[in-house]
Design a protein around this motif. Sequence first.
Motif, PDB file in Angstrom:
ATOM      1  N   SER A 154      -8.656 -14.667 -20.931  1.00  0.00           N
ATOM      2  CA  SER A 154      -9.462 -14.032 -19.866  1.00  0.00           C
ATOM      3  C   SER A 154     -10.709 -13.327 -20.401  1.00  0.00           C
ATOM      4  O   SER A 154     -11.617 -13.020 -19.644  1.00  0.00           O
ATOM      5  CB  SER A 154      -8.609 -13.012 -19.099  1.00  0.00           C
ATOM      6  OG  SER A 154      -8.390 -11.855 -19.899  1.00  0.00           O
ATOM      7  N   ASN A 155     -10.741 -13.022 -21.707  1.00  0.00           N
ATOM      8  CA  ASN A 155     -11.877 -12.230 -22.209  1.00  0.00           C
ATOM      9  C   ASN A 155     -12.652 -12.939 -23.315  1.00  0.00           C
ATOM     10  O   ASN A 155     -13.403 -12.315 -24.055  1.00  0.00           O
ATOM     11  CB  ASN A 155     -11.388 -10.854 -22.696  1.00  0.00           C
ATOM     12  CG  ASN A 155     -10.401 -10.996 -23.843  1.00  0.00           C
ATOM     13  OD1 ASN A 155      -9.892 -12.095 -24.099  1.00  0.00           O
ATOM     14  ND2 ASN A 155     -10.144  -9.916 -24.552  1.00  0.00           N
ATOM     15  N   ASP A 176      -3.948  -8.336 -28.790  1.00  0.00           N
ATOM     16  CA  ASP A 176      -4.591  -9.594 -28.389  1.00  0.00           C
ATOM     17  C   ASP A 176      -4.289  -9.952 -26.931  1.00  0.00           C
ATOM     18  O   ASP A 176      -5.050 -10.663 -26.289  1.00  0.00           O
ATOM     19  CB  ASP A 176      -4.057 -10.765 -29.234  1.00  0.00           C
ATOM     20  CG  ASP A 176      -4.595 -10.749 -30.659  1.00  0.00           C
ATOM     21  OD1 ASP A 176      -5.606 -10.077 -30.905  1.00  0.00           O
ATOM     22  OD2 ASP A 176      -3.980 -11.420 -31.516  1.00  0.00           O
ATOM     23  N   ASP A 186      -4.019 -14.474 -22.936  1.00  0.00           N
ATOM     24  CA  ASP A 186      -3.637 -13.073 -22.746  1.00  0.00           C
ATOM     25  C   ASP A 186      -2.973 -12.883 -21.374  1.00  0.00           C
ATOM     26  O   ASP A 186      -2.894 -13.821 -20.575  1.00  0.00           O
ATOM     27  CB  ASP A 186      -4.860 -12.167 -22.919  1.00  0.00           C
ATOM     28  CG  ASP A 186      -6.067 -12.711 -22.175  1.00  0.00           C
ATOM     29  OD1 ASP A 186      -5.944 -12.944 -20.954  1.00  0.00           O
ATOM     30  OD2 ASP A 186      -7.114 -12.950 -22.818  1.00  0.00           O
TER      31      ASP A 186
END
Length: 563
Positions: A32-33, A84, A39
């Motif tokens: 997602s990032n 993470d 994650d």
Amino acid sequence: MDIASSSQKDKSQTWWKEAIVYQIYPRSFQDSNNDGIGDLKGITSRLDYIKSLGVDVVWLNPIFSSPNDDNGYDISDYRNIMADFGTMDDFDELLAGMHARGIRMVLDLVVNHSSDEHEWFRQSRSSRTNPYRNYYHWWPSENGLPPKRYSIFDVNNDAWKYDELTDSCYLHYFSVKQPDLNWENPELRKEVYGMMRFWLDKGIDGFRMDVISFISKDIDFPDLGFESEQQYLQYYANGPHLHFYLQEMNKEVLSQYNILTVAEGAGVKREDALNFVDPGRHELNMLYHFEGTDLRNSTVENEIPDPRFDLPAFKKIYSGWDNLYSEKGWGTIYLGNHDQPRMVSRWGNDSPGFRELSSKMLSTFLLTMRATPYYYAGDELGMANVRFNNIEDYKDIATINKYRKLEMTGGDLSAFLEEMKEMSRDNSRTPMQWDASDNAGFSNVNPWLKVNPDYQSVNAASQDKDPKSVLNYFRQLVLLRKKHKALIYGKYELLDKDNPKVYAYSREWGNEKLLVLLNFSRSESPIQLNPKWKNSSLLISNYYNDPSPDALRPFEAVIYQMK
Ligand code: GLC
Ligand code: CA
């Protein structure tokens, strides 16, 4: 103990028997990032997809703080989320999102060992008199060399690691960064039970228990003189106090919640399985075995790779396990997970002509047996082995350490790399293939493990639109299992048992009788159907029409209902 009432309870129908479990490897599901690592927020963003599959339970591989020597199976803090993967808020949001959709969450319980970076181990290793010393197994040097114990991940397969500070060795069945916890110590057990309650009180719905069969050690450490890994694994799975610990855990924790519990039955033989799951013993609900997935390539002469294993032996194993639980206990079934290569590559055929057909056939098997299916994410798309050419592409500690060992001993590295194309655990750990965009829609950056290059043709977005895709076939199967209780609870009967290519069985429950026919080979295979099935109606077919009455087409799968 009242035998009648315990067997009564045993035959009961319960949600975890009816559930279809969907296993997610969080590192590889959705980033997602954009740091290249899957994650928790990523999983939350895909909940509608998971819901669309119709599955009831999600099992997440470990999500706890970890230095990731073994991708989370080395936990440094059991009550926190791996950096993470996100934060505790992300976890709460994910759990709420699942529950809002009627999906239950099962977490991985990894308590045979911790990380060497866990505070308990830091303390334990600091001095011989530290209060945490007995949280782990230590062998002081003045006792001489410790008796040989086999380590599964160690480059030298040596399960003792010398630690200078206290002039002692510690025990590690897995990597040197995964010291084994000492279950003999009641303090340790109390900590573990408290930690389990912490997660259960947050509302999770169960635990998959990592190598739980290994927790009890024979702490006299006798000389064993074993030669094979198998001998050690079976020995590890038969520790003197194992069932005492499981009964204590049940009493202290499990019995107080309505949850699913499943043991990873490493080293557990069929004749010992009921000791874990006989409800009268008050231990666990289920156990998954390795007898099926350990089945090696066939010695039977077949057109290679068609099938690449001895199907009659395979049928015998799965029928045997069904039979084991016919009176009490309940089984599990799986063909893929994060420790296995991809289901379609291992048990079907992932070449272009057969990938879809054989994926559908194998899913038909998993969803029509009398056992709770544990279905691995990506198999519903027919994801296949990635088959890396270079050792640099691998991230799995088991693969890398075996390679290092061969390097040191002058073994055949290219033969090993060929074998890993079929068997490495990384084959099933590549990122989930969501769509045809860069990195398969998993991330905007290069992922931690390379995406399988076939993602442009094999992905969820394109399959979602195709009514005959592997994905939509899986959804249909899920609905079918929900609709026909015979597929869950029905009596299983193996038919045509010596047929070398076809796995055929019936499932019977009340007035309902279903017939499952599965061709495990890439050639047409004759079948001899009892004439009483002639008038049956077709419930599902991976060719989307009736088979001929006397032969199944390559990898054909059908389910009939007797009229
Ligand atoms: C289990 C896990 C595997 C892990 C090992 C050590 O077999 O499934 O992934 O490496 O235990 O925790
Ligand atoms: Ca991420």
